[in-house]
Design a protein around this motif. Structure first.
Motif, mmCIF file in Angstrom:
data_model
loop_
_atom_site.group_PDB
_atom_site.id
_atom_site.type_symbol
_atom_site.label_atom_id
_atom_site.label_comp_id
_atom_site.label_asym_id
_atom_site.label_seq_id
_atom_site.Cartn_x
_atom_site.Cartn_y
_atom_site.Cartn_z
ATOM 1 N N THR A 237 -103.970 99.273 103.705
ATOM 2 C CA THR A 237 -105.244 99.684 103.093
ATOM 3 C C THR A 237 -105.301 101.197 102.909
ATOM 4 O OG1 THR A 237 -106.299 97.820 104.202
ATOM 5 C CG2 THR A 237 -107.745 99.512 103.291
ATOM 6 N N ARG A 240 -102.876 102.240 100.197
ATOM 7 C CA ARG A 240 -103.393 101.853 98.870
ATOM 8 C C ARG A 240 -104.433 102.864 98.382
ATOM 9 N NH1 ARG A 240 -107.340 98.980 96.254
ATOM 10 N NH2 ARG A 240 -106.614 97.505 94.661
ATOM 11 N N ARG A 241 -105.349 103.263 99.288
ATOM 12 C CA ARG A 241 -106.376 104.232 98.911
ATOM 13 C C ARG A 241 -105.757 105.572 98.506
ATOM 14 N NH1 ARG A 241 -108.710 105.183 103.624
ATOM 15 N NH2 ARG A 241 -109.608 103.116 103.698
ATOM 16 N N ARG A 293 -99.147 103.375 90.825
ATOM 17 C CA ARG A 293 -99.887 102.134 90.552
ATOM 18 C C ARG A 293 -98.991 100.905 90.781
ATOM 19 N NH1 ARG A 293 -104.812 103.157 88.876
ATOM 20 N NH2 ARG A 293 -105.271 105.146 87.828
ATOM 21 N N VAL A 296 -99.095 100.286 94.334
ATOM 22 C CA VAL A 296 -100.386 99.669 94.678
ATOM 23 C C VAL A 296 -100.340 98.166 94.426
ATOM 24 C CG1 VAL A 296 -102.827 99.535 94.008
ATOM 25 C CG2 VAL A 296 -101.758 101.761 94.367
ATOM 26 N N GLU A 297 -99.697 97.773 93.320
ATOM 27 C CA GLU A 297 -99.560 96.334 93.032
ATOM 28 C C GLU A 297 -98.726 95.643 94.116
ATOM 29 O OE1 GLU A 297 -97.992 95.903 89.126
ATOM 30 O OE2 GLU A 297 -99.781 96.721 88.126
ATOM 31 N N ILE A 299 -98.507 96.622 97.189
ATOM 32 C CA ILE A 299 -99.366 96.564 98.387
ATOM 33 C C ILE A 299 -100.341 95.395 98.284
ATOM 34 C CG2 ILE A 299 -101.230 97.779 99.593
ATOM 35 C CD1 ILE A 299 -99.696 100.386 99.023
ATOM 36 N N ASP A 300 -100.896 95.183 97.078
ATOM 37 C CA ASP A 300 -101.807 94.043 96.886
ATOM 38 C C ASP A 300 -101.089 92.723 97.167
ATOM 39 O OD1 ASP A 300 -103.880 95.725 96.249
ATOM 40 O OD2 ASP A 300 -103.542 95.611 94.080
ATOM 41 N N TRP A 331 -95.078 97.453 102.667
ATOM 42 C CA TRP A 331 -95.082 96.492 101.556
ATOM 43 C C TRP A 331 -93.675 95.990 101.187
ATOM 44 C CZ3 TRP A 331 -96.359 101.632 101.316
ATOM 45 C CH2 TRP A 331 -95.463 102.467 100.661
#
Length: 346
Positions: A237, A240-241, A293, A296-297, A299-300, A331
């Motif tokens: 989290t 990601r932030r 980005r 980030v994907e 990490i999601d 990740w």
């Protein structure tokens, strides 16, 4: 007879005594009367003296009153005299003040007239100065326009030269890239041939993952307990932030470069370096933003795997990834040996 004579003698003696007593009484009465008269005379005398004293006292008081009255009258006369003198002084002072005011008014009128004249002179001088300044400004604007035209012509010539140079560089670059692409295609063909020749057998099936009951949106497994997975979710989290913030910042910087270039802030010189540098900087920022980005994907996806119970296992071999590697790259979906081309790289 003897008794009668004795009786007569006694009566005579008694009579004498009575007369003597009467005389004494009369004498006493006279003395008392004299005493009373004397006392009356003394009282009358005292009364007269008292009356005299009172009359003298009244006379003194009357004299004092008269003296006080005279003193008051004199005081009133003096006060009246002072008032009259003060009134005269005030009237004289008022006259002097009025005279001074009139003189001051005259002086002020003269000063105002002088100021007005000065202001008029100043305004006329200022108007003359403004006219001359306007003429100078017009001349300066005309010269500036001429310089701008000349500069625009020079800029157009420079841009034309730059475009010609860029076209030449582009053609050379395209030729080099074509040669490079041909070499890469040849290498790729050789590599594919080698891979085809050295093809490995089909990968074995992934071992099953023993999952527990979901807790707080996380499914624990045999190898990874709930405490470790919660700490990993926090790491994901936070990362990601941070990555989203970096991506937004890089994109805003790239957009700012574009806006500045559209507003005409970029100046091209003979060497033609600044425009190219800004383009490179913009492309670099956009590339880094896209990379952030992409992470980030990933990490999601890792957060989803935490829910399903697939987190921490290799996507290739299904083996558990060491916790140290997961803490370093939360990740990740590969083992170190798999990334290096060892176990599980089929």
């Amino acid at each position: 007879m003897k008794m009668a004579s004795a009786k007569k003698k006694k009566q005579a003696m008694a009579k004498k005594k009575l007369v003597a007593r009467k005389k004494v009484m009369l004498k006493n009465k006279l003395a008392l009367k004299k005493k009373i008269e004397f006392q009356k005379k003394l009282a009358f005398k005292k009364k007269l003296e008292l009356q005299k004293k009172l009359a003298f006292k009244k006379k003194l008081e009357l004299q004092k009153k008269l003296a006080f009255k005279k003193k008051l009258e004199l005081k009133k006369k003096l006060e009246l005299k002072k008032k009259l003198e003060l009134k005269k002084k005030l009237e004289l002072k008022k006259k002097l003040e009025l005279k001074k005011k009139l003189e001051l008014k005259k002086k002020l009128a003269q000063i105002k007239a002088l100021k007005k004249q000065k202001e008029l002179d100043k305004r006329s001088a200022l108007a003359e100065r403004k006219r001359s300044q306007k003429e100078k400004q017009r001349e300066a604007q005309r010269l500036a326009k001429e310089r701008a035209k000349l500069k625009a012509q020079q800029m157009a010539e420079r841009l034309a030269l730059k475009v010609a140079k860029e076209m030449q560089h582009l053609e050379e670059k395209q030729a080099r890239e074509a040669v490079k692409a041909a070499k890469i295609a040849a290498r790729e063909a050789v590599r594919l041939a080698e891979i085809e020749a050295n093809r490995k057998p089909v990968a074995p099936p992934k071992p099953p993952i023993i999952k527990g009951v979901m807790q707080d949106g996380i499914t624990p497994t045999k190898e990874f307990n709930i405490e470790f997975l919660i700490s990993q979710r926090e790491l994901l989290t936070v990362e990601r932030r941070n990555l989203l913030g970096q991506a937004d910042h890089l994109e805003s910087e790239a957009n700012a470069i574009v806006e500045n270039s559209e507003m005409g802030d970029v100046q091209f010189d003979d060497e033609g370096g600044e425009g190219d540098t800004m383009v490179v900087e913009r492309e670099r920022g956009l590339t880094l933003s896209a990379s952030a980005r992409q992470t980030v994907e990933e990490i999601d996806e890792a957060l989803k795997r935490l829910e399903t119970g697939d987190y921490g296992y290799s996507a290739r071999s299904g083996l558990p990834i060491p916790r140290e590697r997961l803490k370093a790259i939360p990740w990740t979906t590969e083992l170190v040996v798999e990334r290096a081309g060892g176990i599980g790289s089929y």
